[in-house]
Design a protein around this motif. Structure first.
Motif, PDB file in Angstrom:
ATOM      1  N   GLU A 155       3.155  -1.643  -4.952  1.00 11.36           N
ATOM      2  CA  GLU A 155       3.472  -0.454  -3.196  1.00 11.36           C
ATOM      3  C   GLU A 155       3.265  -0.637  -2.218  1.00 11.36           C
ATOM      4  N   ILE A 156       3.787  -0.691  -0.830  1.00 10.75           N
ATOM      5  CA  ILE A 156       2.900  -0.537   0.070  1.00 10.75           C
ATOM      6  C   ILE A 156       3.094   0.809   0.781  1.00 10.75           C
ATOM      7  N   TYR A 157       2.324   1.260   1.003  1.00 13.65           N
ATOM      8  CA  TYR A 157       2.895   2.601   1.996  1.00 13.65           C
ATOM      9  C   TYR A 157       2.263   2.342   3.564  1.00 13.65           C
ATOM     10  N   LEU A 158       2.877   2.531   3.971  1.00 13.71           N
ATOM     11  CA  LEU A 158       3.138   1.999   5.452  1.00 13.71           C
ATOM     12  C   LEU A 158       2.336   3.072   6.414  1.00 13.71           C
ATOM     13  N   LYS A 159       3.135   4.269   5.997  1.00 15.37           N
ATOM     14  CA  LYS A 159       2.490   5.772   7.301  1.00 15.37           C
ATOM     15  C   LYS A 159       1.043   5.938   6.851  1.00 15.37           C
ATOM     16  N   GLU A 160       0.555   5.563   5.002  1.00 17.40           N
ATOM     17  CA  GLU A 160      -0.873   6.167   4.733  1.00 17.40           C
ATOM     18  C   GLU A 160      -1.971   5.159   5.078  1.00 17.40           C
ATOM     19  N   TYR A 161      -0.853   4.047   4.924  1.00 24.16           N
ATOM     20  CA  TYR A 161      -2.037   2.289   5.092  1.00 24.16           C
ATOM     21  C   TYR A 161      -3.216   1.934   3.269  1.00 24.16           C
ATOM     22  N   ARG A 162      -1.876   2.722   2.443  1.00 22.62           N
ATOM     23  CA  ARG A 162      -2.218   2.402   1.346  1.00 22.62           C
ATOM     24  C   ARG A 162      -1.541   1.226   0.130  1.00 22.62           C
ATOM     25  N   VAL A 163      -2.166   0.629  -0.495  1.00 22.69           N
ATOM     26  CA  VAL A 163      -1.947  -0.307  -1.617  1.00 22.69           C
ATOM     27  C   VAL A 163      -1.650   0.009  -2.547  1.00 22.69           C
ATOM     28  N   VAL A 164      -0.583   0.182  -3.325  1.00 19.53           N
ATOM     29  CA  VAL A 164      -1.293   0.241  -5.478  1.00 19.53           C
ATOM     30  C   VAL A 164      -0.680  -0.638  -6.248  1.00 19.53           C
ATOM     31  N   ARG A 165      -1.018  -1.769  -6.993  1.00 16.97           N
ATOM     32  CA  ARG A 165      -0.940  -2.616  -7.626  1.00 16.97           C
ATOM     33  C   ARG A 165      -0.994  -2.065  -9.215  1.00 16.97           C
ATOM     34  N   GLU A 166       0.047  -2.244 -10.124  1.00 19.83           N
ATOM     35  CA  GLU A 166       0.157  -1.999 -11.100  1.00 19.83           C
ATOM     36  C   GLU A 166      -0.200  -0.606 -11.263  1.00 19.83           C
ATOM     37  N   GLY A 167       0.181   0.303 -10.269  1.00 16.18           N
ATOM     38  CA  GLY A 167      -0.882   1.739 -10.394  1.00 16.18           C
ATOM     39  C   GLY A 167      -1.758   1.549 -10.477  1.00 16.18           C
ATOM     40  N   GLN A 168      -2.570   0.839 -10.071  1.00 16.45           N
ATOM     41  CA  GLN A 168      -3.241   1.476 -10.068  1.00 16.45           C
ATOM     42  C   GLN A 168      -3.977   0.684  -7.620  1.00 16.45           C
ATOM     43  N   GLU A 169      -4.544   1.747  -6.968  1.00 13.22           N
ATOM     44  CA  GLU A 169      -4.898   1.124  -5.489  1.00 13.22           C
ATOM     45  C   GLU A 169      -5.382   0.698  -5.237  1.00 13.22           C
ATOM     46  N   ILE A 170      -5.880  -0.261  -4.844  1.00 13.25           N
ATOM     47  CA  ILE A 170      -5.913  -1.464  -4.055  1.00 13.25           C
ATOM     48  C   ILE A 170      -7.131  -1.050  -2.687  1.00 13.25           C
ATOM     49  N   SER A 171      -8.712  -1.437  -2.276  1.00 11.27           N
ATOM     50  CA  SER A 171      -9.155  -1.614  -0.752  1.00 11.27           C
ATOM     51  C   SER A 171      -8.595  -2.158  -0.046  1.00 11.27           C
ATOM     52  N   LEU A 172      -7.752  -2.289   1.199  1.00 13.74           N
ATOM     53  CA  LEU A 172      -7.577  -3.740   1.744  1.00 13.74           C
ATOM     54  C   LEU A 172      -7.822  -2.638   3.764  1.00 13.74           C
ATOM     55  N   GLN A 173      -8.502  -3.890   3.740  1.00 16.41           N
ATOM     56  CA  GLN A 173      -9.051  -3.632   5.705  1.00 16.41           C
ATOM     57  C   GLN A 173      -8.274  -4.190   6.489  1.00 16.41           C
ATOM     58  N   ALA A 174      -8.579  -3.008   7.859  1.00 15.23           N
ATOM     59  CA  ALA A 174      -6.771  -3.425   8.432  1.00 15.23           C
ATOM     60  C   ALA A 174      -6.351  -4.194   8.210  1.00 15.23           C
ATOM     61  N   LYS A 175      -7.131  -5.402   8.893  1.00 15.01           N
ATOM     62  CA  LYS A 175      -6.229  -6.692   9.411  1.00 15.01           C
ATOM     63  C   LYS A 175      -5.667  -7.272   8.102  1.00 15.01           C
ATOM     64  N   GLU A 176      -6.792  -6.795   6.761  1.00 15.56           N
ATOM     65  CA  GLU A 176      -6.036  -7.557   5.381  1.00 15.56           C
ATOM     66  C   GLU A 176      -4.116  -6.728   5.080  1.00 15.56           C
ATOM     67  N   PHE A 177      -3.593  -5.283   5.912  1.00 13.94           N
ATOM     68  CA  PHE A 177      -3.431  -4.263   5.375  1.00 13.94           C
ATOM     69  C   PHE A 177      -2.064  -4.684   6.276  1.00 13.94           C
ATOM     70  N   GLU A 178      -2.795  -5.025   7.723  1.00 12.40           N
ATOM     71  CA  GLU A 178      -1.584  -5.458   8.591  1.00 12.40           C
ATOM     72  C   GLU A 178      -1.186  -7.050   8.256  1.00 12.40           C
ATOM     73  N   LEU A 179      -1.066  -7.947   8.234  1.00 13.66           N
ATOM     74  CA  LEU A 179      -0.688  -9.350   7.470  1.00 13.66           C
ATOM     75  C   LEU A 179      -0.296  -8.917   6.315  1.00 13.66           C
ATOM     76  N   LEU A 180      -0.122  -7.684   5.513  1.00 10.56           N
ATOM     77  CA  LEU A 180       0.635  -7.514   4.599  1.00 10.56           C
ATOM     78  C   LEU A 180       1.869  -6.618   4.502  1.00 10.56           C
ATOM     79  N   ARG A 181       1.781  -5.687   5.472  1.00 11.09           N
ATOM     80  CA  ARG A 181       3.062  -5.522   6.270  1.00 11.09           C
ATOM     81  C   ARG A 181       3.546  -6.027   6.805  1.00 11.09           C
ATOM     82  N   LEU A 182       3.093  -7.059   7.779  1.00  8.58           N
ATOM     83  CA  LEU A 182       4.143  -8.078   8.798  1.00  8.58           C
ATOM     84  C   LEU A 182       4.382  -8.643   7.207  1.00  8.58           C
ATOM     85  N   LEU A 183       4.407  -9.553   6.669  1.00 13.06           N
ATOM     86  CA  LEU A 183       5.045 -10.457   5.416  1.00 13.06           C
ATOM     87  C   LEU A 183       5.872  -9.261   5.017  1.00 13.06           C
TER      88      LEU A 183
END
Length: 231
Positions: free
Chosen positions: A138-166
């Motif tokens: 799950e990718i929470y676009l406005k909150e800049y959060r990512v949850v994998r298999e129910g567990q929130e993971i920490s992404l650097q801003a540039k990592e999140f930007e790359l994931l969001r774009l793809l």
């Protein structure tokens, strides 16, 4: 007023960068070793950090790693070490850019402006959807959060930007040049291997098996695409 943390054990470099960045209207915080840098980072809450690598007590790599654990501020490494392995290590630890000494103070100012501009765009970006849901992710676009298999993971801003774009363009193949241009707005001066570093680091965080990625697929000879199934 944006606050810049400048860290270097050479006082002349700290003074030079402080002068140039102050003229541009930035508030300056200085440190001369790794431990002082971390203390200033916690107390002053800078908007961007400029780090040297070879410093007493804690080197720039370790400072970068610790800063990145608790903050997504842009980090610019400035170092006399010009080996490719040092650049890759710095980017892998969370640095956003790498500049080799000797440098032009005007180029430092340009890079600082570019990094802050991208950070501002990312933090203020508006999305049509609030959440992207894929099987196991799950990718929470406005909150800049990512949850994998129910567990929130920490992404650097540039990592999140790359994931969001793809992820906002599933199945679309992006060339490496397109991704570099979109992620760095055409004004990235650093190592061309930066994209590969971010892809690898992102896979390590969101993929159950980074060697056989489920979400971020390599299209050999072209680039990358997001292949997650919508849930």
């Amino acid at each position: 007023m944006k606050k810049i943390l400048i860290v270097d054990d050479e006082e002349e470099i700290v003074e030079l960068l402080s002068d140039y960045l102050s003229v541009e209207g930035y508030s300056i915080v200085t440190a001369y070793n790794g431990e002082e840098a971390l203390n200033k980072g916690q107390v002053e809450k800078p908007d961007l950090a400029i780090l040297d690598i070879m410093m007493p007590q804690l080197d720039g790599f370790e400072v970068c790693r610790i800063l990145r654990k608790d903050s997504n501020i842009p980090i610019l490494i400035i170092s006399a070490r010009q080996e490719e392995s040092d650049k890759i290590l710095a980017l892998g630890l969370g640095a956003d850019d790498y500049l080799v000494k000797p440098f032009s103070p005007r180029e430092v100012v340009a890079r600082v402006k570019a990094l802050l501009r991208r950070a501002t765009v990312l933090s203020g970006a508006q999305q049509e959807q609030d959440i992207l849901r894929f099987t196991g992710l799950e990718i929470y676009l406005k909150e800049y959060r990512v949850v994998r298999e129910g567990q929130e993971i920490s992404l650097q801003a540039k990592e999140f930007e790359l994931l969001r774009l793809l992820a906002t363009h599933p199945r679309q193949v992006f060339t490496k040049e397109q991704l570099m241009d979109r992620l760095w707005s055409g004004d990235y001066y650093g190592d061309p291997n930066a994209l590969s570093v971010y892809v690898r680091r992102l896979r390590e965080k969101i993929e159950s098996n980074p060697a056989q990625p489920r979400y971020i697929k390599t299209v050999w000879g072209v680039g990358y695409k997001f292949a997650g199934d919508s849930s």
